[in-house]
Design a protein around this motif. Sequence first.
Motif, PDB file in Angstrom:
ATOM      1  N   GLN A   1      -7.739  30.681 -20.369  1.00  0.00           N
ATOM      2  CA  GLN A   1      -8.184  30.167 -21.762  1.00  0.00           C
ATOM      3  C   GLN A   1      -9.840  29.756 -21.376  1.00  0.00           C
ATOM      4  N   LEU A   2      -9.932  29.176 -20.318  1.00  0.00           N
ATOM      5  CA  LEU A   2     -11.396  28.741 -20.250  1.00  0.00           C
ATOM      6  C   LEU A   2     -12.322  29.921 -20.054  1.00  0.00           C
ATOM      7  N   LYS A   3     -11.674  31.084 -19.380  1.00  0.00           N
ATOM      8  CA  LYS A   3     -12.542  32.274 -19.456  1.00  0.00           C
ATOM      9  C   LYS A   3     -13.314  32.482 -20.853  1.00  0.00           C
ATOM     10  N   SER A   4     -12.438  32.302 -21.819  1.00  0.00           N
ATOM     11  CA  SER A   4     -12.755  32.661 -23.273  1.00  0.00           C
ATOM     12  C   SER A   4     -13.298  31.375 -23.767  1.00  0.00           C
ATOM     13  N   LEU A   5     -13.194  30.251 -23.715  1.00  0.00           N
ATOM     14  CA  LEU A   5     -13.547  29.093 -24.145  1.00  0.00           C
ATOM     15  C   LEU A   5     -15.123  28.537 -23.677  1.00  0.00           C
ATOM     16  N   LYS A   6     -15.378  28.936 -22.304  1.00  0.00           N
ATOM     17  CA  LYS A   6     -16.431  28.523 -21.967  1.00  0.00           C
ATOM     18  C   LYS A   6     -17.946  29.394 -22.157  1.00  0.00           C
ATOM     19  N   ARG A   7     -18.889  28.809 -22.184  1.00  0.00           N
ATOM     20  CA  ARG A   7     -20.232  29.564 -22.538  1.00  0.00           C
ATOM     21  C   ARG A   7     -20.355  30.579 -21.274  1.00  0.00           C
ATOM     22  N   PRO A   8     -20.948  31.612 -21.692  1.00  0.00           N
ATOM     23  CA  PRO A   8     -21.042  32.781 -20.583  1.00  0.00           C
ATOM     24  C   PRO A   8     -22.059  32.337 -19.357  1.00  0.00           C
ATOM     25  N   GLU A   9     -22.965  31.250 -19.843  1.00  0.00           N
ATOM     26  CA  GLU A   9     -24.069  30.748 -18.627  1.00  0.00           C
ATOM     27  C   GLU A   9     -23.379  29.595 -17.958  1.00  0.00           C
ATOM     28  N   SER A  10     -22.207  28.979 -18.416  1.00  0.00           N
ATOM     29  CA  SER A  10     -21.597  27.646 -17.536  1.00  0.00           C
ATOM     30  C   SER A  10     -20.842  28.275 -16.355  1.00  0.00           C
ATOM     31  N   LYS A  11     -20.770  27.301 -15.567  1.00  0.00           N
ATOM     32  CA  LYS A  11     -20.223  27.549 -14.218  1.00  0.00           C
ATOM     33  C   LYS A  11     -18.590  27.048 -13.945  1.00  0.00           C
ATOM     34  N   LEU A  12     -17.946  27.882 -13.656  1.00  0.00           N
ATOM     35  CA  LEU A  12     -16.603  27.249 -13.242  1.00  0.00           C
ATOM     36  C   LEU A  12     -16.112  27.231 -11.837  1.00  0.00           C
ATOM     37  N   LEU A  13     -15.701  26.039 -11.360  1.00  0.00           N
ATOM     38  CA  LEU A  13     -15.382  25.810 -10.069  1.00  0.00           C
ATOM     39  C   LEU A  13     -13.889  25.388 -10.188  1.00  0.00           C
ATOM     40  N   VAL A  14     -13.168  26.089  -8.957  1.00  0.00           N
ATOM     41  CA  VAL A  14     -11.729  25.759  -8.829  1.00  0.00           C
ATOM     42  C   VAL A  14     -11.779  24.769  -7.503  1.00  0.00           C
TER      43      VAL A  14
ATOM     44  N   SER B   1      -9.708  38.689  -7.203  1.00  0.00           N
ATOM     45  CA  SER B   1      -9.109  39.554  -8.181  1.00  0.00           C
ATOM     46  C   SER B   1      -8.382  39.095  -9.211  1.00  0.00           C
ATOM     47  N   LYS B   2      -7.569  37.860  -9.101  1.00  0.00           N
ATOM     48  CA  LYS B   2      -6.696  37.314 -10.080  1.00  0.00           C
ATOM     49  C   LYS B   2      -7.408  36.444 -11.356  1.00  0.00           C
ATOM     50  N   ALA B   3      -8.794  36.000 -11.063  1.00  0.00           N
ATOM     51  CA  ALA B   3      -9.753  35.286 -11.828  1.00  0.00           C
ATOM     52  C   ALA B   3     -10.867  35.412 -11.421  1.00  0.00           C
ATOM     53  N   PRO B   4     -11.439  36.478 -11.388  1.00  0.00           N
ATOM     54  CA  PRO B   4     -13.126  37.143 -11.212  1.00  0.00           C
ATOM     55  C   PRO B   4     -14.058  36.048 -11.887  1.00  0.00           C
ATOM     56  N   TRP B   5     -13.726  35.525 -13.200  1.00  0.00           N
ATOM     57  CA  TRP B   5     -14.615  34.762 -13.626  1.00  0.00           C
ATOM     58  C   TRP B   5     -14.869  33.416 -13.081  1.00  0.00           C
ATOM     59  N   VAL B   6     -14.270  33.015 -12.036  1.00  0.00           N
ATOM     60  CA  VAL B   6     -14.513  31.933 -11.421  1.00  0.00           C
ATOM     61  C   VAL B   6     -15.624  31.849 -10.541  1.00  0.00           C
ATOM     62  N   ASP B   7     -16.525  30.915 -10.511  1.00  0.00           N
ATOM     63  CA  ASP B   7     -17.701  30.931  -9.762  1.00  0.00           C
ATOM     64  C   ASP B   7     -17.499  30.429  -8.455  1.00  0.00           C
ATOM     65  N   ALA B   8     -16.590  29.474  -8.029  1.00  0.00           N
ATOM     66  CA  ALA B   8     -16.867  28.869  -6.743  1.00  0.00           C
ATOM     67  C   ALA B   8     -15.407  27.980  -6.426  1.00  0.00           C
TER      68      ALA B   8
END
Length: 436
Positions: free
Chosen positions: A63-76, A90-97
């Motif tokens: 969900q966050l992949k489509s909600l977040k702005r492209p330039e914002s960073k996602l940390l897990v 491979s499971k969530a390549p949009w995670v930045d760190a």
Amino acid sequence: MPSVYLQTFGCQMNAADSNGLAHQAWSLGCSFTETPETADILIVNTCAIREKAETRVYGRLGQLKSLKRPESKLLVTGCLAEKDRAVMRSKAPWVDALLGPREYGAFKALLADWGVPTDLPPRDTPLQMPSSETLDGGADALEYSHLRSLVSITRGCEKFCTYCIVPYTRGPLESIGPEEIESQVRREVRCGAKEITLLGQNVNSYLYEGLNFADLLRRVGSIEGLERLTFLTSHPHDFNREVVDALAEVQNVAPRLHLPIQSASNEVLQAMGRLYTVEEYLEKIAYFRERLPGWALTTDIICGFPTETEHDFEATLELVRRGTFEYAFIFAYSPRSGTPAATMTPQVEPQERLRRLQAVNSAQLDSSRRFHERFIGETVRVLSSGPSKKDAAKMAGKTGHNVTVVWPRDERTLHQAFVDVAIDQAHSWGLIGQVA
Ligand code: 5AD
Ligand code: SF4
């Protein structure tokens, strides 16, 4: 200054870690938002204890992949970041760190990489988080969330119960020094905390330069202004009479003990690597009941552990039926890859795990209701959690036994931390009453 969206899954350890991360981000000048769409930095603090927890996290990351702005960073962060380090790409390549539970020391450096200035003087005003426990917004918004606070006393676990992922994600046991713990408790009390929970995967194995958990309880228990002290979680192997004696001495300790039994079959306990027998568990709680009458005993139970027979399961069900526990958290066994139990045979069919869970659960609901019925006609002291999430015309809170109490909202007691409530109804989930 960047705004941060922070979402937490899982146990209280994660909640405490999230609080630590939030303080770090706040001290650098970040603000917090409840809307992922507007955040510059999104943090998801994750849990890997059972498959269900993982599925929820991956669902949210999607969900966050489509909600977040492209330039914002996602940390897990958290246990799943550690466990799925190799496959997250491979499971969530949009995670930045990714930062595992032992890597939070690198959090500020990561924020610096993402453009948060770290050379400004640290902000020392109290942390402000948007909270769902708000009253009418504004100045009242933070009131209730400040009343309870979690303070870690150990990190990690080295018990290696055969079903459990925690020793792999959180690493070996480390005890935090008593001065650091006391100063954190004092700070939380100064900021308005009425209840402190001392946290660790196995608090009974706390040991710092000869000081054990019983000693620590006595020290923390004497801190002025602390109204309710409690602790999570105890391991039956390490829980002993000395701890019970300390609990009997410390005035402000809440009358509850969480002591996970997991199963009432010695064969299953052995396969779980739990290091105690049912008889030893019962002997320990007999002393506990004798010294601390009226306390609530709560537990964790796993249904359908590999090799668990119908006979083993019946033993657990019988113990629950006898009203041994005031409350129980009951789980269906969930195989965690890399743990010994995941490859044990025979595995119990998922359907059958669920059937056993439901049977134990319904027996426990009866026991919990019977426990609650004892409070009808009594007045109990409740630590408020604010307006009930289901109905803002009602207030909700917890007694010292950790029983949920609901009562009609009333302006006189709205801003009180503790409210005395006269109980007139008992249910398996908790109590209903009126302001006394
Ligand atoms: N499957 C099911 N339940 C588990 N727990 C821990 N690992 C598993 C697992 N693999 C439960 C235990 C523990 C609680 C925090 O979670 O009951 O006490
Ligand atoms: Fe897991 Fe056992 Fe440690 Fe609890 S005591 S965290 S169940 S390994």
